[in-house]
Design an enzyme around this catalytic site. Structure first.
Site, PDB file in Angstrom:
ATOM      1  N   LEU A  11      51.871  40.008  41.316  1.00 40.45           N
ATOM      2  CA  LEU A  11      52.128  40.010  42.143  1.00 40.45           C
ATOM      3  C   LEU A  11      51.050  40.637  43.060  1.00 40.45           C
ATOM      4  O   LEU A  11      50.515  41.933  42.428  1.00 40.45           O
ATOM      5  CB  LEU A  11      53.226  41.668  42.271  1.00 40.45           C
ATOM      6  CG  LEU A  11      54.428  41.558  40.886  1.00 40.45           C
ATOM      7  CD1 LEU A  11      55.408  42.735  42.016  1.00 40.45           C
ATOM      8  CD2 LEU A  11      55.157  40.149  41.645  1.00 40.45           C
ATOM      9  N   ALA A  55      51.269  39.319  46.731  1.00 39.15           N
ATOM     10  CA  ALA A  55      51.486  38.433  47.972  1.00 39.15           C
ATOM     11  C   ALA A  55      51.290  39.764  49.321  1.00 39.15           C
ATOM     12  O   ALA A  55      51.444  39.136  50.326  1.00 39.15           O
ATOM     13  CB  ALA A  55      52.768  37.775  48.005  1.00 39.15           C
ATOM     14  N   ARG A  66      46.349  48.083  55.740  1.00 34.41           N
ATOM     15  CA  ARG A  66      45.161  49.891  55.477  1.00 34.41           C
ATOM     16  C   ARG A  66      44.091  48.652  55.415  1.00 34.41           C
ATOM     17  O   ARG A  66      42.813  50.499  55.361  1.00 34.41           O
ATOM     18  CB  ARG A  66      45.837  50.737  54.124  1.00 34.41           C
ATOM     19  CG  ARG A  66      47.342  50.925  54.553  1.00 34.41           C
ATOM     20  CD  ARG A  66      47.258  52.058  53.977  1.00 34.41           C
ATOM     21  NE  ARG A  66      48.176  51.785  52.836  1.00 34.41           N
ATOM     22  CZ  ARG A  66      49.135  52.420  52.074  1.00 34.41           C
ATOM     23  NH1 ARG A  66      49.236  53.864  51.542  1.00 34.41           N
ATOM     24  NH2 ARG A  66      49.688  51.702  51.129  1.00 34.41           N
ATOM     25  N   ASN A  99      55.041  57.193  35.565  1.00 32.51           N
ATOM     26  CA  ASN A  99      55.813  55.533  36.158  1.00 32.51           C
ATOM     27  C   ASN A  99      54.105  55.370  36.496  1.00 32.51           C
ATOM     28  O   ASN A  99      53.998  55.327  37.680  1.00 32.51           O
ATOM     29  CB  ASN A  99      56.714  55.668  36.663  1.00 32.51           C
ATOM     30  CG  ASN A  99      56.855  53.595  36.657  1.00 32.51           C
ATOM     31  OD1 ASN A  99      56.531  52.749  36.003  1.00 32.51           O
ATOM     32  ND2 ASN A  99      57.736  53.212  37.897  1.00 32.51           N
ATOM     33  N   ASN A 101      44.619  50.365  48.522  1.00 31.17           N
ATOM     34  CA  ASN A 101      45.106  50.346  49.170  1.00 31.17           C
ATOM     35  C   ASN A 101      43.754  49.785  49.810  1.00 31.17           C
ATOM     36  O   ASN A 101      44.866  49.701  51.186  1.00 31.17           O
ATOM     37  CB  ASN A 101      46.543  50.890  49.404  1.00 31.17           C
ATOM     38  CG  ASN A 101      47.602  50.997  48.471  1.00 31.17           C
ATOM     39  OD1 ASN A 101      48.029  49.696  48.855  1.00 31.17           O
ATOM     40  ND2 ASN A 101      48.371  51.808  47.472  1.00 31.17           N
ATOM     41  N   ASN A 127      -2.998  25.713  37.626  1.00 31.53           N
ATOM     42  CA  ASN A 127      -3.043  26.532  38.689  1.00 31.53           C
ATOM     43  C   ASN A 127      -3.469  26.555  39.948  1.00 31.53           C
ATOM     44  O   ASN A 127      -4.485  25.695  40.396  1.00 31.53           O
ATOM     45  CB  ASN A 127      -4.459  27.075  38.029  1.00 31.53           C
ATOM     46  CG  ASN A 127      -4.659  28.771  38.151  1.00 31.53           C
ATOM     47  OD1 ASN A 127      -4.433  29.078  39.367  1.00 31.53           O
ATOM     48  ND2 ASN A 127      -4.758  29.415  37.350  1.00 31.53           N
ATOM     49  N   ALA A 151     -11.053  24.064  48.131  1.00 32.45           N
ATOM     50  CA  ALA A 151     -10.512  25.660  49.025  1.00 32.45           C
ATOM     51  C   ALA A 151     -10.480  25.254  50.350  1.00 32.45           C
ATOM     52  O   ALA A 151     -11.263  23.987  50.861  1.00 32.45           O
ATOM     53  CB  ALA A 151     -11.628  26.976  49.336  1.00 32.45           C
TER      54      ALA A 151
END
Length: 535
Positions: free
Chosen positions: A84, A86, A91, A246, A304, A453, A499
């Site tokens: 569930l 939905a 909050r 529960n 929540n 390198n 270089a």
């Protein structure tokens, strides 16, 4: 009537056996107000009476199987799990639906989905809101049901009723209770089928059950009622002493659930349909509603708000780290380490403090990552060493070294034994096996050959203001410091660059490319400067 687990009366064998398997002798003894030895004597009494061979449905003696819940082998065929999700979650104070808030690299509502799939559910159904925000993230094999209006948990299950097989066992989970485990789902489904009940409520025992609905059982151990305690006076003092609560997770016979759903009533203060009312309906029909104890307090950890999300994240992160460590990974400081749920780490890898491994990152065996490294959707090969670096969509070959202070952007691919060093950024480039880019360089849209390198300060100038172009640097190339390669340009195998060169044309194999202005020395310049300042 027996209130909860406080009255000292010997429960039925099956109920007692399941409780001991889930909680152990001491916890069950505390529940019934007796010693753990008394619980053992109860089981021994049933054993002597012959109950052990016929009641647990497994062909095992209680003494042989307690307290190993994992020994249960009852089959769960055609299991359907409904999640569930939905609710909008006001909050959370967010424009993002609650179910989509991220938890260790996975949307929160997909955690129970993953647990259901791990439990082997034949069908997983996600109940979504009318706007279908979850549709885009659902994986293969997950079915979508839409709850047309916010009318409670009962309305959510009604929305999924077309997905329910009357002959199946149906487990209902909440998308905002993310840390339910596959073991808890399997245990509940197996206990439900073994009991033959119309419905089974999953409960757990809390040291501090304040605020949770208390489970009150009848003399057979079945559910008598759930007493809510959020409002003073809802529960008696005796009921408040019950520590069994529960969890809001249920298993149903598909047929019984389909029969009860149309009879739900919205005659309450909120005007909503509540799923727990189906338990009252089934009991009124004379059907049994069982209770299955799960020794896992995470089943009541609902999310929540963002505070609760942070608590859930801390628990999930601890579990993730422990899973990897038990599999042979060294995590030096789990408290300072973040590892998301889909990350894979090989045996004997070491994760140093301050490291974050996100997305679908894979770390190979014996690799060392960190300290203070972030890797997102990246692959780090076996034996590689990555220190103080940021990797995103990158691939690091076996035995390669990265960092410190390196940045590997999407498409960076480092070959075996290669090196990307301090203050080097690599993007959409292949760095060949054994090649080195030691420091202070940007390599973008380039192919660098094996064993090449590139000196400090190397730049690939890949953008001309309109389009990106690619630089190709062959094998065994030696690039001088402070060389810029203006793409598109091709440097042959074994070539050198001087270089300070700005290479705008191809350099043939084995050649030296020099592209810099002729040096001019002006004699007496400093003396003339001093004279001008004093004039």
């Amino acid at each position: 009537m027996r209130i909860g687990a406080r009255k000292v009366s010997r429960p039925p064998y099956i109920h007692l056996l399941r409780e001991v398997r889930a909680l152990g002798y001491s916890a069950v003894g505390r529940r019934y107000g007796v010693s753990d030895n008394a619980v053992r004597k109860w089981l021994a009494h049933y054993e002597r009476a012959g109950a052990g061979g016929m009641s647990d449905g497994q062909g095992t003696r209680a003494a042989d199987s307690v307290p190993r819940a994992a020994a249960t082998v009852l089959a769960v065929s055609g299991l359907t799990v409904i999640v569930l999700a939905a609710g909008q979650g006001t909050r959370m104070r967010s424009k993002t639906p609650k179910a989509l808030h991220e938890l260790c690299g996975r949307p929160m509502a997909l955690w129970p989905v993953a647990a259901a799939q791990e439990a082997g559910a034949a069908r997983v159904v996600m109940v979504d809101a009318p706007a279908r925000p979850l549709e885009a993230v659902l994986g293969e094999g997950v079915e979508l049901a839409v709850q047309p209006e916010a009318n409670g948990t009962g309305g959510a299950v009604i929305a999924a009723s077309s997905h329910i097989d009357p002959d199946s066992t149906v487990v209902v989970l909440s998308g905002d209770v993310p840390l339910v485990s596959a073991q808890a789902i399997l245990g509940l489904a197996r206990a439900h089928e073994a009991d033959g009940a119309a419905a089974t409520l999953a409960s757990t025992v809390l040291e501090d059950p304040a605020g949770y609905g208390r489970v009150v059982r009848d003399d057979s151990g079945a559910l008598l009622k759930v007493v809510e305690t959020k409002v003073a006076g809802d529960a008696s003092e005796e009921e408040l002493q019950i520590d069994e609560v529960n969890t809001g997770i249920y298993a149903f016979s598909g047929a019984a659930l389909l029969d009860a759903l149309p009879r739900l009533s919205a005659d309450n203060a909120q005007g909503e349909l509540y799923l727990p009312q189906t338990l009252d309906i089934l009991r009124a029909d004379g059907q049994r509603v069982a209770v299955h104890v799960v020794d896992d307090e995470r089943l009541v950890l609902g999310v929540n708000d963002r505070v609760a999300l942070a608590r859930a994240r801390a628990l999930a992160q601890t579990a993730i780290c422990e899973r990897h460590m038990l599999a042979g990974v060294s995590i030096v400081d789990p408290a300072s380490t973040l590892i998301e749920v889909d990350v894979q780490i090989g045996q004997d890898a070491v994760i140093e403090p301050g490291t974050q491994l996100r997305g679908r990152t894979v770390v190979g065996e014996s690799a060392v990552v960190g300290p203070h490294t972030n890797a997102i959707d990246s692959q780090i090969g076996a034996g590689a060493r990555v220190r103080m670096a940021w990797l995103e969509g990158a691939r690091v070959g076996e035995g390669a070294t990265v960092g410190p202070f390196a940045y590997l952007r999407p498409g960076a691919r480092l070959g075996e034994g290669s090196k990307v060093g301090t203050f080097v950024e690599v993007k959409n480039s292949d760095i060949g096996a054994g090649a080195k880019v030691p420091h202070l360089s940007y390599i973008g849209d380039a192919d660098v050959g094996e064993r090449t390198n590139l000196g400090a300060g190397t730049i690939t100038a890949n953008y001309d203001g309109r389009e990106k172009h690619r630089t190709t640097i062959g094998r065994d190339v030696r690039g001088g410091v402070d060389t810029s390669f203006v793409a598109p340009v091709d440097i042959g195998d074994g070539a050198y660059t001087a270089a300070g060169s700005v290479i705008t044309e191809d350099v043939p194999a084995q050649a030296l490319g020099i592209a810099r202005a002729q040096q001019v020395n002006i004699d007496g310049y400093a003396e003339r400067q001093r004279g001008e300042r004093t004039a």
